[in-house]
Design a protein around this motif. Structure first.
Motif, PDB file in Angstrom:
ATOM      1  N   ARG A  21      12.474  67.410  41.018  1.00 35.38           N
ATOM      2  CA  ARG A  21      13.937  67.412  41.124  1.00 35.38           C
ATOM      3  C   ARG A  21      14.397  67.999  42.454  1.00 35.38           C
ATOM      4  O   ARG A  21      15.282  67.463  43.116  1.00 35.38           O
ATOM      5  CB  ARG A  21      14.551  68.195  39.963  1.00 35.38           C
ATOM      6  CG  ARG A  21      16.078  68.110  39.958  1.00 35.38           C
ATOM      7  CD  ARG A  21      16.659  68.760  38.748  1.00 35.38           C
ATOM      8  NE  ARG A  21      16.786  70.191  39.002  1.00 35.38           N
ATOM      9  CZ  ARG A  21      17.313  71.049  38.173  1.00 35.38           C
ATOM     10  NH1 ARG A  21      17.722  70.659  36.984  1.00 35.38           N
ATOM     11  NH2 ARG A  21      17.416  72.317  38.477  1.00 35.38           N
ATOM     12  N   GLY A  24      13.921  65.625  45.242  1.00 34.82           N
ATOM     13  CA  GLY A  24      14.959  64.600  45.175  1.00 34.82           C
ATOM     14  C   GLY A  24      16.275  65.089  45.743  1.00 34.82           C
ATOM     15  O   GLY A  24      16.970  64.360  46.467  1.00 34.82           O
ATOM     16  N   ILE A  25      16.629  66.319  45.408  1.00 33.00           N
ATOM     17  CA  ILE A  25      17.866  66.919  45.938  1.00 33.00           C
ATOM     18  C   ILE A  25      17.788  67.025  47.455  1.00 33.00           C
ATOM     19  O   ILE A  25      18.726  66.680  48.166  1.00 33.00           O
ATOM     20  CB  ILE A  25      18.124  68.302  45.292  1.00 33.00           C
ATOM     21  CG1 ILE A  25      18.534  68.123  43.828  1.00 33.00           C
ATOM     22  CG2 ILE A  25      19.190  69.075  46.068  1.00 33.00           C
ATOM     23  CD1 ILE A  25      18.593  69.425  43.036  1.00 33.00           C
ATOM     24  N   GLU A  28      18.230  63.671  49.011  1.00 31.98           N
ATOM     25  CA  GLU A  28      19.633  63.240  48.913  1.00 31.98           C
ATOM     26  C   GLU A  28      20.487  63.953  49.959  1.00 31.98           C
ATOM     27  O   GLU A  28      21.328  63.334  50.613  1.00 31.98           O
ATOM     28  CB  GLU A  28      20.169  63.520  47.508  1.00 31.98           C
ATOM     29  CG  GLU A  28      21.615  63.158  47.298  1.00 31.98           C
ATOM     30  CD  GLU A  28      21.898  61.665  47.326  1.00 31.98           C
ATOM     31  OE1 GLU A  28      23.047  61.287  47.634  1.00 31.98           O
ATOM     32  OE2 GLU A  28      20.980  60.881  47.059  1.00 31.98           O
ATOM     33  N   SER A  31      20.018  62.449  53.376  1.00 31.76           N
ATOM     34  CA  SER A  31      20.299  61.024  53.530  1.00 31.76           C
ATOM     35  C   SER A  31      21.746  60.705  53.910  1.00 31.76           C
ATOM     36  O   SER A  31      22.057  59.559  54.186  1.00 31.76           O
ATOM     37  CB  SER A  31      19.951  60.281  52.243  1.00 31.76           C
ATOM     38  OG  SER A  31      20.900  60.580  51.230  1.00 31.76           O
ATOM     39  N   HIS A  32      22.607  61.671  53.938  1.00 33.39           N
ATOM     40  CA  HIS A  32      24.019  61.408  54.196  1.00 33.39           C
ATOM     41  C   HIS A  32      24.300  61.217  55.678  1.00 33.39           C
ATOM     42  O   HIS A  32      23.939  62.053  56.497  1.00 33.39           O
ATOM     43  CB  HIS A  32      24.878  62.554  53.655  1.00 33.39           C
ATOM     44  CG  HIS A  32      24.802  62.679  52.174  1.00 33.39           C
ATOM     45  ND1 HIS A  32      25.436  63.654  51.480  1.00 33.39           N
ATOM     46  CD2 HIS A  32      24.172  61.941  51.225  1.00 33.39           C
ATOM     47  CE1 HIS A  32      25.196  63.528  50.193  1.00 33.39           C
ATOM     48  NE2 HIS A  32      24.421  62.499  50.019  1.00 33.39           N
ATOM     49  N   GLU A  43      31.077  63.366  50.548  1.00 30.05           N
ATOM     50  CA  GLU A  43      29.668  63.749  50.632  1.00 30.05           C
ATOM     51  C   GLU A  43      29.506  65.261  50.619  1.00 30.05           C
ATOM     52  O   GLU A  43      28.605  65.796  49.980  1.00 30.05           O
ATOM     53  CB  GLU A  43      29.020  63.171  51.891  1.00 30.05           C
ATOM     54  CG  GLU A  43      28.716  61.704  51.790  1.00 30.05           C
ATOM     55  CD  GLU A  43      28.019  61.161  53.028  1.00 30.05           C
ATOM     56  OE1 GLU A  43      27.751  61.936  53.974  1.00 30.05           O
ATOM     57  OE2 GLU A  43      27.747  59.962  53.036  1.00 30.05           O
ATOM     58  N   ASP A  47      27.410  67.502  48.162  1.00 32.56           N
ATOM     59  CA  ASP A  47      26.366  68.371  48.697  1.00 32.56           C
ATOM     60  C   ASP A  47      26.454  69.773  48.114  1.00 32.56           C
ATOM     61  O   ASP A  47      25.428  70.398  47.832  1.00 32.56           O
ATOM     62  CB  ASP A  47      26.455  68.455  50.229  1.00 32.56           C
ATOM     63  CG  ASP A  47      26.006  67.173  50.917  1.00 32.56           C
ATOM     64  OD1 ASP A  47      25.506  66.259  50.223  1.00 32.56           O
ATOM     65  OD2 ASP A  47      26.176  67.091  52.151  1.00 32.56           O
ATOM     66  N   LEU A  50      24.902  69.642  44.739  1.00 31.03           N
ATOM     67  CA  LEU A  50      23.458  69.514  44.867  1.00 31.03           C
ATOM     68  C   LEU A  50      22.815  70.818  45.336  1.00 31.03           C
ATOM     69  O   LEU A  50      21.759  71.213  44.838  1.00 31.03           O
ATOM     70  CB  LEU A  50      23.108  68.388  45.855  1.00 31.03           C
ATOM     71  CG  LEU A  50      23.341  66.966  45.367  1.00 31.03           C
ATOM     72  CD1 LEU A  50      23.112  65.983  46.500  1.00 31.03           C
ATOM     73  CD2 LEU A  50      22.453  66.644  44.185  1.00 31.03           C
TER      74      LEU A  50
END
Length: 105
Positions: A21, A24-25, A28, A31-32, A43, A47, A50
């Motif tokens: 997890r 993945g965070i 992410e 990726s912005h 975003e 963020d 997240l």
């Protein structure tokens, strides 16, 4: 002893879930690439959520690793503060807790 090995397996499985997890965070967050201000604002809000999830996951991972250390040293299931045995029901609910119900308050 089988119960301790079951708890160890449970803690190790949760640690692996958290690791996936958190990766993945992290992906992410990296990726912005929004170009306009409105998208960037959305975003940033995401963020913050997240990042909060990441911090909480990291904290849980530290607690799980500490519990695994206690298992290795034979101290798991006993309160780190008073030394009393931690109730199995409490360990079912919070398997990485270092405290009995009385000392956790």
């Amino acid at each position: 002893m089988a119960q301790i090995s079951d708890r160890k397996a449970q803690l190790e499985a949760r640690l692996a879930q958290l690791d996936i997890r958190l990766h993945g965070i992290e992906a992410e967050l990296e990726s912005h690439h929004a170009q306009d201000w409105e998208e960037l604002a959305v975003e940033r809000e995401g963020d913050e959520v997240l990042e909060g999830m990441g911090v909480s996951g990291q904290q849980e991972m530290r607690m799980i690793r500490a519990a695994l250390d206690r298992i290795a040293s034979g101290e798991y299931g006993f309160c780190a503060k008073c030394g009393a045995e931690i109730a199995p029901e409490r360990l079912d609910a919070v398997p990485y807790t270092p405290f009995c119900r009385s000392c956790a308050v």
